[in-house]
Scaffold this motif. Structure first.
Motif, PDB file in Angstrom:
ATOM      1  N   LEU A 100       0.826  -1.206   0.000  1.00  0.00           N
ATOM      2  CA  LEU A 100       0.000   0.000   0.000  1.00  0.00           C
ATOM      3  C   LEU A 100       0.865   1.262   0.000  1.00  0.00           C
ATOM      4  O   LEU A 100       0.586   2.220  -0.743  1.00  0.00           O
ATOM      5  CB  LEU A 100      -0.923  -0.008   1.227  1.00  0.00           C
ATOM      6  N   PHE A 101       1.911   1.266   0.816  1.00  0.00           N
ATOM      7  CA  PHE A 101       2.770   2.453   0.887  1.00  0.00           C
ATOM      8  C   PHE A 101       3.546   2.633  -0.411  1.00  0.00           C
ATOM      9  O   PHE A 101       3.744   3.762  -0.877  1.00  0.00           O
ATOM     10  CB  PHE A 101       3.717   2.320   2.073  1.00  0.00           C
ATOM     11  N   THR A 102       3.976   1.528  -1.022  1.00  0.00           N
ATOM     12  CA  THR A 102       4.665   1.624  -2.315  1.00  0.00           C
ATOM     13  C   THR A 102       3.750   2.201  -3.376  1.00  0.00           C
ATOM     14  O   THR A 102       4.162   3.050  -4.179  1.00  0.00           O
ATOM     15  CB  THR A 102       5.174   0.241  -2.742  1.00  0.00           C
ATOM     16  N   ALA A 103       2.493   1.753  -3.394  1.00  0.00           N
ATOM     17  CA  ALA A 103       1.535   2.288  -4.367  1.00  0.00           C
ATOM     18  C   ALA A 103       1.338   3.786  -4.168  1.00  0.00           C
ATOM     19  O   ALA A 103       1.285   4.551  -5.149  1.00  0.00           O
ATOM     20  CB  ALA A 103       0.207   1.560  -4.243  1.00  0.00           C
ATOM     21  N   ALA A 104       1.248   4.230  -2.919  1.00  0.00           N
ATOM     22  CA  ALA A 104       1.073   5.659  -2.652  1.00  0.00           C
ATOM     23  C   ALA A 104       2.305   6.452  -3.070  1.00  0.00           C
ATOM     24  O   ALA A 104       2.187   7.534  -3.673  1.00  0.00           O
ATOM     25  CB  ALA A 104       0.787   5.869  -1.164  1.00  0.00           C
ATOM     26  N   MET A 105       3.496   5.939  -2.774  1.00  0.00           N
ATOM     27  CA  MET A 105       4.722   6.662  -3.127  1.00  0.00           C
ATOM     28  C   MET A 105       4.934   6.708  -4.632  1.00  0.00           C
ATOM     29  O   MET A 105       5.277   7.759  -5.189  1.00  0.00           O
ATOM     30  CB  MET A 105       5.923   6.007  -2.433  1.00  0.00           C
ATOM     31  N   VAL A 106       4.726   5.573  -5.299  1.00  0.00           N
ATOM     32  CA  VAL A 106       4.931   5.539  -6.752  1.00  0.00           C
ATOM     33  C   VAL A 106       3.895   6.418  -7.447  1.00  0.00           C
ATOM     34  O   VAL A 106       4.233   7.194  -8.357  1.00  0.00           O
ATOM     35  CB  VAL A 106       4.860   4.093  -7.261  1.00  0.00           C
ATOM     36  N   GLY A 107       2.635   6.313  -7.028  1.00  0.00           N
ATOM     37  CA  GLY A 107       1.602   7.140  -7.642  1.00  0.00           C
ATOM     38  C   GLY A 107       1.887   8.628  -7.476  1.00  0.00           C
ATOM     39  O   GLY A 107       1.789   9.403  -8.440  1.00  0.00           O
ATOM     40  N   GLY A 108       2.248   9.039  -6.271  1.00  0.00           N
ATOM     41  CA  GLY A 108       2.533  10.452  -6.037  1.00  0.00           C
ATOM     42  C   GLY A 108       3.737  10.948  -6.804  1.00  0.00           C
ATOM     43  O   GLY A 108       3.702  12.016  -7.428  1.00  0.00           O
TER      44      GLY A 108
END
Length: 323
Positions: A100-108
Motif C-alpha cells: 500500500l505504501f509503495t503504491a502511494a509513493m509511486v503514484g505520487g
C-alpha cells in the motif's frame, strides 16, 4: 601442406612471383580478448553481488543466528524458515503495509514528476535551467543526510514545519506535535520525503523523452480542434508510454525496498505501524539476530521484485513491438 598466397598486386610486372599472405591471427585468441577485457569488472561483480546473494540464499535454509556469528555453528532446517515465515502474521502485515505504501509513493512521485516534466517544456530557457539545477541538487542529496534533516524539520518544539503550520493556523497549535509518534503523520512525513527525492529523476527522464516527440503530431491535433489536455492525453502520453513504464517499474523496485527514510524518521513506529518489509527484515536479522529468518524474508522480497521486473520486460517488449 599447401601455402596460401595472395593475389598479384595491381600494377605488378607480369610473371612476378606471388606474395605470400600474412599469417592469420589465431581465432581463439580473438574470441578470448573481450573476456579478458571484462574480467576485472566481472571479478568485482562476483565478489560484491553474486557471492552475497548465494550466501543469502544458503543462509535462508539454516538457523543462522547470533551464536553462528561467533562459533560458525549452524544447522540446516530446509524449508523451515520459509514455512515459519509464511505462518507469521507480522510478515503478512508488513507485506500489506509495503504494498500500500509503495503504491502511494509511486503514484505520487510519477504524477508529480509528469507535471514537473510538462512544466519544463513550457518554461523559458533561463527558468528551465534553474529548475533543472534545483532538481539535480535535490536528487543528488544522500538519502541519509536528507532524512536526518527532514526529521529535524518535523521535530516537536523547534521544527520549522510545525512552526509554519502553527503560524498558518489551519490545524491549530502544531508546535509540540511529534510526527514520528502518530502513524498517519509518520506516513505523511515519510511519503513527502520519498516523493521529494524521487520526483527529480522521474521529471528529468520524462522531460528528455517528451522533447523527442515530433511537434507535427501536436500541431495536427491542435488544428483538429483538440484542447491542450486532449493533446497531452492522446499524443504526449502515447509517446511517453514506454518511458512511463520504465520509471514506474524502477520506482516500484526502489520504493518497495525503502529502508533508510523509514528507519531514520520513525524507526518503524509507533508500535510497528510503519514497519514495512525493509524494516521488518532489518529488525529480524540485525536486532533479533535471527539471520536465517531475515535471509528468508530477503529471498521472498527478491522473488517478488523479480516477478515485477519480468512483468516490466514483457510489457517493454510489447511496447516496442507496438511502436
Amino acid at each position: 601442406m599447401a601455402t596460401t598466397t595472395a593475389p598479384p598486386r595491381a600494377g605488378a610486372p607480369v610473371g612476378a612471383p606471388p606474395v605470400a599472405a600474412p599469417p592469420a591471427r589465431p581465432r581463439r585468441r580473438r574470441q578470448l580478448a573481450p573476456l579478458w577485457l571484462i574480467s576485472p569488472a566481472g571479478v568485482v561483480i562476483l565478489a560484491v553481488t553474486v557471492a552475497p546473494i548465494v550466501f543469502l540464499v544458503f543462509t535462508s535454509f539454516t538457523d543462522y543466528d547470533q551464536r553462528s556469528l561467533f562459533t560458525g555453528a549452524y544447522d540446516s532446517v530446509g524449508l523451515g524458515q520459509y514455512q515459519a515465515l509464511l505462518a507469521d502474521a507480522e510478515f503478512w502485515r508488513s507485506l500489506l503495509r509495503t504494498v500500500l505504501f509503495t503504491a502511494a509513493m509511486v503514484g505520487g512521485s510519477v504524477v508529480i514528476g509528469m507535471g514537473v516534466s510538462h512544466l519544463l517544456t513550457r518554461l523559458s530557457v533561463g527558468m528551465r535551467y534553474t529548475v533543472t539545477v534545483v532538481l539535480i541538487f535535490a536528487w543528488a542529496m544522500p538519502n541519509v543526510a536528507s532524512s536526518i534533516v527532514w526529521k529535524w524539520m518535523f521535530q516537536p518544539g523547534y521544527g520549522v514545519v510545525n512552526w509554519l503550520l502553527t503560524q498558518v493556523g489551519v490545524f491549530g497549535d502544531m508546535t509540540n506535535v511529534d510526527w514520528g509518534n502518530d502513524a498517519g503523520l509518520a506516513y505523511t512525513s515519510i511519503w513527502m520525503l520519498i516523493v521529494w527525492q524521487a520526483v527529480p529523476f522521474i521529471a528529468l527522464t520524462l522531460y528528455a523523452a517528451e522533447t523527442q516527440i515530433p511537434l507535427e503530431y501536436k500541431e495536427a491535433a491542435r488544428l483538429d480542434g483538440a484542447s491542450e489536455l486532449r493533446v497531452y492525453r492522446q499524443v504526449t502520453l502515447v509517446f511517453l508510454r514506454p518511458t512511463l513504464l520504465l520509471v514506474t517499474i524502477l520506482s516500484v523496485i526502489w520504493d518497495f525496498n525503502v529502508f533508510n527514510q523509514i528507519w531514520l524518521v520513525s524507526a518503524g513506529g509507533p508500535d510497528g505501524a510503519t514497519s514495512t518489509l525493509g524494516v521488518f527484515t532489518y529488525v529480524t536479522a540485525f536486532v533479533g539476530f535471527d539471520i536465517g529468518r531475515g535471509s528468508a524474508i530477503s529471498v521472498v522480497t527478491t522473488a517478488l521484485l523479480a516477478l515485477l521486473t519480468a512483468f516490466y520486460i514483457r510489457n517493454l517488449v510489447r511496447s516496442g513491438e507496438d511502436l
